[in-house]
Design a protein around this motif. Structure first.
Motif, PDB file in Angstrom:
ATOM      1  N   ASP A  31       0.784  -1.159  -0.015  1.00  0.00           N
ATOM      2  CA  ASP A  31      -0.042  -0.021  -0.023  1.00  0.00           C
ATOM      3  C   ASP A  31       0.906   1.164  -0.037  1.00  0.00           C
ATOM      4  O   ASP A  31       0.689   2.216  -0.807  1.00  0.00           O
ATOM      5  N   ARG A  35       0.547   4.344  -3.111  1.00  0.00           N
ATOM      6  CA  ARG A  35       0.455   5.609  -2.903  1.00  0.00           C
ATOM      7  C   ARG A  35       1.413   6.540  -3.422  1.00  0.00           C
ATOM      8  O   ARG A  35       1.243   7.675  -4.010  1.00  0.00           O
ATOM      9  N   GLU A  81      -6.979   3.534  -4.065  1.00  0.00           N
ATOM     10  CA  GLU A  81      -5.809   2.312  -3.522  1.00  0.00           C
ATOM     11  C   GLU A  81      -6.448   1.204  -4.004  1.00  0.00           C
ATOM     12  O   GLU A  81      -5.364   0.488  -4.480  1.00  0.00           O
ATOM     13  N   SER A 184       9.662  14.461   9.268  1.00  0.00           N
ATOM     14  CA  SER A 184       9.612  13.226   8.360  1.00  0.00           C
ATOM     15  C   SER A 184       8.386  12.799   7.839  1.00  0.00           C
ATOM     16  O   SER A 184       7.486  12.513   8.607  1.00  0.00           O
ATOM     17  N   LEU A 185       8.294  12.827   6.447  1.00  0.00           N
ATOM     18  CA  LEU A 185       6.838  12.461   5.829  1.00  0.00           C
ATOM     19  C   LEU A 185       6.889  11.090   5.152  1.00  0.00           C
ATOM     20  O   LEU A 185       7.950  10.506   5.083  1.00  0.00           O
ATOM     21  N   HIS A 186       5.794  10.790   5.133  1.00  0.00           N
ATOM     22  CA  HIS A 186       5.567   9.283   4.172  1.00  0.00           C
ATOM     23  C   HIS A 186       6.035   9.682   2.987  1.00  0.00           C
ATOM     24  O   HIS A 186       6.183  10.690   2.439  1.00  0.00           O
ATOM     25  N   ASP A 189       3.970  11.472   0.328  1.00  0.00           N
ATOM     26  CA  ASP A 189       3.991  12.939   0.444  1.00  0.00           C
ATOM     27  C   ASP A 189       5.439  13.552   0.133  1.00  0.00           C
ATOM     28  O   ASP A 189       5.346  14.612  -0.419  1.00  0.00           O
TER      29      ASP A 189
ATOM     30  N   ARG B  35      -8.311  10.483   1.251  1.00  0.00           N
ATOM     31  CA  ARG B  35      -6.901  10.861   1.027  1.00  0.00           C
ATOM     32  C   ARG B  35      -6.379  12.158   1.650  1.00  0.00           C
ATOM     33  O   ARG B  35      -5.115  12.256   1.969  1.00  0.00           O
ATOM     34  N   ARG B  38      -5.487  11.661   5.310  1.00  0.00           N
ATOM     35  CA  ARG B  38      -4.267  10.960   5.394  1.00  0.00           C
ATOM     36  C   ARG B  38      -2.998  12.103   5.341  1.00  0.00           C
ATOM     37  O   ARG B  38      -2.279  12.277   5.869  1.00  0.00           O
ATOM     38  N   ALA B  39      -3.153  12.965   4.196  1.00  0.00           N
ATOM     39  CA  ALA B  39      -2.195  13.916   3.944  1.00  0.00           C
ATOM     40  C   ALA B  39      -2.150  15.021   5.071  1.00  0.00           C
ATOM     41  O   ALA B  39      -1.245  15.373   5.328  1.00  0.00           O
ATOM     42  N   LEU B  42      -1.428  12.541   8.777  1.00  0.00           N
ATOM     43  CA  LEU B  42      -0.436  11.404   9.177  1.00  0.00           C
ATOM     44  C   LEU B  42       0.800  11.749   8.574  1.00  0.00           C
ATOM     45  O   LEU B  42       1.176  12.412   7.551  1.00  0.00           O
ATOM     46  N   VAL B  43       1.888  11.399   9.438  1.00  0.00           N
ATOM     47  CA  VAL B  43       3.213  11.518   8.951  1.00  0.00           C
ATOM     48  C   VAL B  43       3.998  10.380   9.521  1.00  0.00           C
ATOM     49  O   VAL B  43       3.386   9.511   9.854  1.00  0.00           O
ATOM     50  N   ARG B  78      -5.004   4.431  10.448  1.00  0.00           N
ATOM     51  CA  ARG B  78      -3.878   3.796   9.472  1.00  0.00           C
ATOM     52  C   ARG B  78      -3.941   4.641   8.056  1.00  0.00           C
ATOM     53  O   ARG B  78      -4.962   5.255   7.938  1.00  0.00           O
ATOM     54  N   PRO B  79      -2.914   4.670   7.550  1.00  0.00           N
ATOM     55  CA  PRO B  79      -2.745   5.538   6.285  1.00  0.00           C
ATOM     56  C   PRO B  79      -3.539   4.835   4.955  1.00  0.00           C
ATOM     57  O   PRO B  79      -3.796   5.470   3.975  1.00  0.00           O
ATOM     58  N   ASP B  80      -3.758   3.527   5.265  1.00  0.00           N
ATOM     59  CA  ASP B  80      -4.387   2.696   3.914  1.00  0.00           C
ATOM     60  C   ASP B  80      -5.724   3.288   3.820  1.00  0.00           C
ATOM     61  O   ASP B  80      -6.486   3.460   4.700  1.00  0.00           O
ATOM     62  N   GLU B  81      -6.234   3.260   2.432  1.00  0.00           N
ATOM     63  CA  GLU B  81      -7.589   3.981   2.286  1.00  0.00           C
ATOM     64  C   GLU B  81      -8.510   2.996   2.719  1.00  0.00           C
ATOM     65  O   GLU B  81      -9.586   3.778   3.172  1.00  0.00           O
ATOM     66  N   ASP B 188      -5.334  15.992  -2.221  1.00  0.00           N
ATOM     67  CA  ASP B 188      -4.608  15.614  -0.965  1.00  0.00           C
ATOM     68  C   ASP B 188      -3.076  16.098  -1.314  1.00  0.00           C
ATOM     69  O   ASP B 188      -2.520  16.555  -0.321  1.00  0.00           O
TER      70      ASP B 188
END
Lengths: 209, 209
Positions: A31, A35, A81, A184-186, A189, B35, B38-39, B42-43, B78-81, B188
């Protein structure tokens, strides 16, 4: 000028036997890579035609394999996704004619698969002059870099970063470590931020040309 | 200093009766809004504790409703959609005690729901001094803006932009139109670019304080 993003999934599965009902738990965090595909390839109302994404899949019994998605040719890429997971699952499950290790075989326009690891990507770059970057938390700020006015290739780690062998190989290429800011980003991103910087540089070049 | 992102889904469903097997096709493009969550929130290795996301859901029989996700209190994001879709589906399906229109009712820590539209968000902002921005393709470049050194609220349209009534309401707030570069990006990605700029401004402030 082509932009290439090489996303390396240390555990991301190279086999199609993952569950769409639990992608993070059954695919070695594929996943994360999906992304990254969205962030690199998709913009409002279309695709970045100048961008190629490589997914280096190092997990599961069929590893290593690389998928190549070329924004110039690929069609029917949707941003959600699950659709991206289905695209990758089909690409991994497809029977393909035998090919040499590290050689890409086309599955459909814009989508190809190779048996191999990072070497398959490097072979695919060919003799073109490219400038290599690697996303690192402590890299030099992307805004401060004299980004190359030619083809670029950007290496991106997954949620585990890079394994030592991959890191050594990337260093051998003379890749410049590039950072994207104070937090620190994903990975997706980080790609978005790098793409935005590249978009801005190109617009400035075109405005002054 | 709190950052608030208000994402307005013109067709995004306020009802839980969408299918996780076809999120884009059955939820009024709720996937776009997920999305954005998430953006914004979440980091790597965590959440942005200083960020609140509002999803304004204007589609389906239960509309309008607003979900509020507060990065300071919410857990298990969690980051997954698919996981984000499940979180939202449960939040929309939950029976809640009756409340006044525009009042948020807590579902679990960091997650609340209101019956109402944009007015519910504005009521939630309360009397705090906030500076409002609205993401627009032709807005002033985010890098050129004197971004407020206090609470900010950023309004974000979905894949259809804003309807006229919403746009008028946002203009009444005196929101500054802000752009994020030469290419039109998905909502996003636009949020990611704005967050990156805010992160950089804060780091600079802290370094010179």
């Amino acid at each position: 000028m082509t932009r290439r993003f090489v996303v390396i999934g240390q555990q991301a599965t190279a086999s199609p036997d993952f569950s769409l009902l639990d992608l993070p738990g059954t695919s070695g965090r594929l996943d994360v890579l999906l992304r990254c595909v969205r962030a690199a390839l998709l913009v409002s109302h279309g695709l970045r035609r100048d961008t190629i994404v490589y997914l280096v899949l190092q997990g599961g019994p069929d590893a290593p394999r690389v998928l190549r998605l070329d924004g110039n040719d690929i069609r029917f890429v949707r941003p959600d996704e699950r659709s991206l997971a289905l695209l990758v699952q089909k690409a991994l499950g497809r029977e393909l004619p035998p090919a040499e290790r590290n050689a890409f075989v086309t599955i459909r326009p814009g989508l190809a698969r190779a048996t191999g690891d990072l070497e398959a990507v490097l072979a695919d770059l060919g003799p073109h002059a490219v400038t290599a970057y690697v996303l690192e938390e402590d890299g030099r700020d992307v805004r401060a870099l004299a980004l190359a006015d030619r083809d670029v290739v950007v290496f991106v780690g997954d949620n585990h970063g890079f394994d030592p062998a991959t890191r050594a190989r990337i260093e051998l290429l003379g890749a410049t470590a590039v950072g994207i800011g104070p937090i620190s980003l994903h990975a997706d991103d980080a790609i978005t931020v790098v793409c935005n910087e590249l978009d801005r540089r190109r617009a400035t070049r075109e405005a002054t040309a």
